[in-house]
Design a protein around this motif. Structure first.
Motif, PDB file in Angstrom:
ATOM      1  N   ASP A 227      46.608  39.111  58.678  1.00 53.65           N
ATOM      2  CA  ASP A 227      47.284  38.177  59.569  1.00 53.65           C
ATOM      3  C   ASP A 227      46.781  36.758  59.314  1.00 53.65           C
ATOM      4  OD1 ASP A 227      48.299  36.711  61.721  1.00 53.65           O
ATOM      5  OD2 ASP A 227      48.284  38.463  63.035  1.00 53.65           O
ATOM      6  N   ARG A 229      47.180  34.117  60.827  1.00 49.89           N
ATOM      7  CA  ARG A 229      46.802  33.375  62.037  1.00 49.89           C
ATOM      8  C   ARG A 229      45.316  33.507  62.335  1.00 49.89           C
ATOM      9  NH1 ARG A 229      50.881  36.095  66.152  1.00 49.89           N
ATOM     10  NH2 ARG A 229      50.035  37.880  64.998  1.00 49.89           N
ATOM     11  N   TYR A 230      44.703  34.579  61.841  1.00 55.49           N
ATOM     12  CA  TYR A 230      43.302  34.838  62.160  1.00 55.49           C
ATOM     13  C   TYR A 230      42.408  34.914  60.921  1.00 55.49           C
ATOM     14  CZ  TYR A 230      45.716  36.377  66.377  1.00 55.49           C
ATOM     15  OH  TYR A 230      46.524  36.437  67.477  1.00 55.49           O
ATOM     16  N   GLU A 232      41.697  33.514  56.916  1.00 56.67           N
ATOM     17  CA  GLU A 232      42.006  32.529  55.889  1.00 56.67           C
ATOM     18  C   GLU A 232      42.163  33.209  54.521  1.00 56.67           C
ATOM     19  OE1 GLU A 232      39.151  29.432  55.770  1.00 56.67           O
ATOM     20  OE2 GLU A 232      39.538  28.730  57.814  1.00 56.67           O
TER      21      GLU A 232
END
Length: 439
Positions: A227, A229-230, A232
């Motif tokens: 994901d 969003r969480y 890198e």
């Protein structure tokens, strides 16, 4: 022939519509499936909510604001007065139809008719724009071929027959445009394929015409291995088996609707996930072939509740599990994960609507404990049990994270871990470090 589906973000403004047109015209004769412009369906849901509550003023204000957005888009999109007038005529007819529901009793049937207007407007606007550019684009109304049966499942024979007839009617067209999401039910009423239904539409059309490929165009360059969003440094997964894609979609990868892949899978039609903003990116190809033995991706599903039923009477008790499952069936609550022992059983659900009633019924069979605010972490890949060490890698990555439950062996493509909500980001990053960054 291919089926290309573009989501609401891809047609969310005049410039985006122009970009999609520039992308699809050189590709040749294909079927283009469009969602409503981004934000439209949410506004139509809001209008319906006002009408349910008999707040006519609120409904009219929301209608006016949405119509103003479409008028601005039309002003920016077309270069000729003739095309602008035609588009305004189509859009105004849809909004006048929506306004007609402010005068009568409002029910679910009327809501579904309102929700259909978004796709009707986006496809009309795209078709008019393409014709203004000199492209022979033919609109194929989804309400004339997309239908569900009495069980609310797609009527595949009807879809194939009606769609083939429509295509044969316009053999000279350079492009075919149709609506995603909307359909008619077995009684001829306007209905829809639920949220994410445009993906489903594309897959059903692909199956009906035996397409070479179904392309799902969004604002993300494929299905990522974690994901973004969480975590890198995530990367798109180049190839996925249909089963792997379905697992990831169900457990939180929002780019693909879980039901979308089934018609394509059954008819052995590849599905490719592509990015409208980066049209040259390779994206993700989903098909029925299993690639090299590897762990492909990680996804997370939030808002999970774990329920544990402990009972000394369970030991060798015939029919115990059946009685437990019947309680969830009675309350129409599906189970995500399950783990059993000789004295207990733990399950997870993602819907607390009937939790209190479920717990009360389960207490007839033993001691019940409930853990809320949990997360399922799903690790997907070629996880057949003969592939030594894959499950160990995932377990090792979570050695510093408390794990409430583990599900392994129910699928050849998935191992799932139930953890606390506060451990989610740590778990996703640790899995990414162990599974993907040190290959």
């Amino acid at each position: 022939m291919k089926v290309l589906k573009f989501g609401g973000t891809s047609v969310g403004s005049a410039q985006r519509i122009k970009d999609v047109a520039a992308l699809i015209v050189p590709r040749g004769k294909n079927i283009i499936v469009l969602s409503a412009m981004s934000g439209t369906t949410n506004s139509l849901v809001e209008i319906s909510d006002y009408l349910y509550k008999k707040n006519i003023e609120g409904a009219k204000e929301t209608i006016n604001n949405l119509e103003a957005k479409y008028r601005r888009t039309i002003d920016e999109l077309y270069s000729t007065e003739e095309a602008k007038a035609q588009a305004l005529h189509e859009v105004k007819a849809c909004f006048n139809y929506i306004r007609s529901f402010t005068k009568d009793i409002f029910t679910l049937f009327e809501e579904k008719e309102i929700l259909a207007q978004g796709e009707l407007m986006s496809t009309a606007m795209m078709t008019i724009y393409l014709k203004e550019q000199g492209v022979d684009a033919q609109l194929l109304p989804a309400l004339e071929f997309m239908r569900t049966d009495k069980n609310a499942e797609p009527d595949t024979q009807y879809i194939r027959s009606r769609l083939t007839t429509l295509l044969d009617k316009y053999p000279e067209a350079q492009l075919y445009i149709t609506q995603g999401y909307i359909c008619r039910n077995a009684y001829g009423e306007i209905d829809n394929l639920q949220r994410g239904g445009s993906d489903y539409t594309a897959s059903l059309i692909g199956a009906a015409i035996n397409a070479d490929e179904v392309e799902i165009w969004t604002d993300i360059d494929g299905m990522h291995n974690n994901d973004p969003r969480y975590v890198e440094g995530t990367e798109p997964v180049s190839h996925l088996h249909f089963e792997e894609a379905a697992e990831l979609a169900y457990f939180g990868a929002k780019i693909l609707h879980p039901t979308c892949v089934l018609p394509a899978k059954l008819n052995n039609i590849p599905v490719r996930l592509l990015n409208t903003m980066q049209p040259n990116a390779a994206g993700t190809l989903i098909y029925n072939t299993q690639g090299p033995k590897a762990i492909k991706a990680v996804a997370a599903k939030d808002n999970i509740t774990a329920i544990k039923i402990k009972s000394g009477r369970m030991l060798l008790a015939y029919g115990f599990l059946r009685k437990v499952f019947e309680i969830f069936e009675t309350h129409q609550t599906p189970i995500d994960m399950i783990a059993t022992s000789e004295v207990g059983v733990s399950v997870t659900i993602d819907n607390e609507r009937n939790l209190e009633a479920i717990v009360n019924d389960l207490k007839k069979f033993g001691t019940v404990t409930v853990d809320k605010d949990m997360v399922i972490i799903c690790v997907v890949g070629d996880l057949e049990w003969q592939n030594r060490g894959f499950e160990a890698k995932a377990l090792d990555a979570l050695r510093d994270v408390p794990v409430r439950m583990i599900s392994y062996g129910g699928s050849n493509y998935n191992i799932s871990f139930l953890i606390r909500k506060e451990d989610k980001v740590k778990a996703l990053n640790s899995l990414s470090d162990h599974l993907f960054k040190h290959k």
